[in-house]
Design a protein around this motif. Sequence first.
Motif, short mmCIF file in Angstrom:
data_model
loop_
_atom_site.label_atom_id
_atom_site.label_comp_id
_atom_site.label_asym_id
_atom_site.label_seq_id
_atom_site.Cartn_x
_atom_site.Cartn_y
_atom_site.Cartn_z
N LEU A 166 0.68 -1.32 0.20
CA LEU A 166 0.08 0.08 -0.36
C LEU A 166 0.65 1.06 0.72
O LEU A 166 0.86 2.23 -0.53
CB LEU A 166 -0.90 0.09 1.22
N GLN A 167 2.09 1.54 0.67
CA GLN A 167 2.83 1.99 0.62
C GLN A 167 3.52 2.39 -0.49
O GLN A 167 3.47 3.67 -0.93
CB GLN A 167 3.71 1.77 1.95
N ARG A 170 1.53 4.18 -2.54
CA ARG A 170 0.83 5.69 -2.04
C ARG A 170 1.87 6.00 -3.20
O ARG A 170 2.12 7.09 -3.63
CB ARG A 170 0.52 5.79 -0.70
N THR A 171 3.24 6.34 -2.42
CA THR A 171 4.54 7.15 -3.00
C THR A 171 4.44 6.75 -4.59
O THR A 171 5.15 7.96 -5.27
CB THR A 171 5.93 5.84 -2.63
N GLY A 173 2.25 6.63 -6.50
CA GLY A 173 0.64 8.35 -6.48
C GLY A 173 1.21 9.33 -6.03
O GLY A 173 1.42 10.64 -6.50
N LEU A 174 2.13 9.72 -5.37
CA LEU A 174 2.96 10.50 -4.49
C LEU A 174 3.89 11.30 -5.89
O LEU A 174 3.81 13.25 -6.12
CB LEU A 174 3.50 10.73 -3.41
N GLY A 204 -3.36 1.98 -2.95
CA GLY A 204 -2.44 3.06 -2.29
C GLY A 204 -2.29 4.37 -3.39
O GLY A 204 -2.53 5.36 -3.75
N PHE A 205 -1.96 3.98 -4.85
CA PHE A 205 -1.51 4.62 -5.64
C PHE A 205 -3.15 5.98 -5.55
O PHE A 205 -3.03 6.87 -5.89
CB PHE A 205 -1.78 3.98 -6.76
N GLN A 207 -5.29 6.27 -3.32
CA GLN A 207 -5.75 6.95 -2.28
C GLN A 207 -5.69 8.80 -2.65
O GLN A 207 -5.01 9.78 -2.07
CB GLN A 207 -5.36 6.71 -1.00
N VAL A 208 -3.42 8.49 -3.11
CA VAL A 208 -2.68 9.75 -2.82
C VAL A 208 -3.74 10.91 -4.30
O VAL A 208 -3.16 11.97 -4.33
CB VAL A 208 -1.09 9.10 -3.51
N GLN A 211 -6.57 12.62 -3.10
CA GLN A 211 -6.56 12.62 -2.35
C GLN A 211 -6.06 14.22 -2.28
O GLN A 211 -6.27 15.40 -1.83
CB GLN A 211 -6.12 12.89 -0.71
#
Length: 339
Positions: A166-167, A170-171, A173-174, A204-205, A207-208, A211
């Motif tokens: 998940l991280q 998200r990374t 995506g960030l 995760g991707f 979500q970021v 958001q």
Amino acid sequence: MKKLTLEMLAKMADVGVATVDRVLNERGGVSPATARKVLQAARQSGLKRVLPEAYNHPWQIEVILSANGSFFFRQLAADFSHIADGLGYRRLTLHRTFIPESQPETLARHLEACSRTRDGIMVFAQDYPAIHEALALCKARGVPVITLVTDLPDAPRLCHVGINQLQAGRTAGLMMGKMLATPGEVIMVSGRFDYRAHRQRIEGFRQVMQQRFPHLRLREALAGQDDRALISGLLERHLAGAENVVGLYNTGMGNTEVSRALARHQLAGACLYITHELYSLTRTLLTQDVLSLTIDQNARQHAQLATDILLRYLESGDAPDTYVTGNVDFRLVTPENQH
């Protein structure tokens, strides 16, 4: 007094003759508990021969990996073999099995078979009822199982070894959002959805991106299923009708097909492209400025951690923390730090 035979000793220890022979001649392949029973029976019966002072049982360890042919699993298999070779045949015997991801029932049957013959198992497995049942059987038979890369949190296992998927998503995506200032569409290509790792990366991707970066519009994830022909076809259809694709995130296999599709549509180097793993192709794509960033899972650390954790548990009963002990650090690789 009648001469003590192997058959008599086997009957006293309630084991087979072959097991007695393996223990007395230190051939391995017998659990420590069974070996102790045989040696105790031999001592009590006054067997007139030199008995092993300590029975060195090479642990029988099964590693089950994907047969999809990807670089990561080929490297992971090689790393497991290298680590086992370093430990030596008296410490463990490593058995490697590769099973296609499209055959969960085959994997379940293999797990059941391993629960009868192996001391410990490390497995890459998908969410599938028969696999959960097989893992429950392993636990009932006292065989510890470590899940690799993708976890099965509802299944009985000793622990999980892998990155925080998940991280990682998200990374990705960030990085995508921070590196894209202009509005546009972003395409996601996912591996098999029956693997938690791919679902978590996409989650995760998404979500970021949703958001923090409203100027970027996410398309629905393309279910590539780690099938190269399917990935190529899906990309062709989606890129043909796209007007402003500025980013692409791939969670699994198919980087060859992705890069070719981007080139066909004059998007290579113009579309920000993020994927996973560092290997010969992604190195080349980074050098050519086609690929912007790759997230490497570190296959060697997976193999080392999983082996260390399983041996500590088998030899001393040291129970690991489900996630903390087996956490692997991922690495962000750009054209500037790939070497």
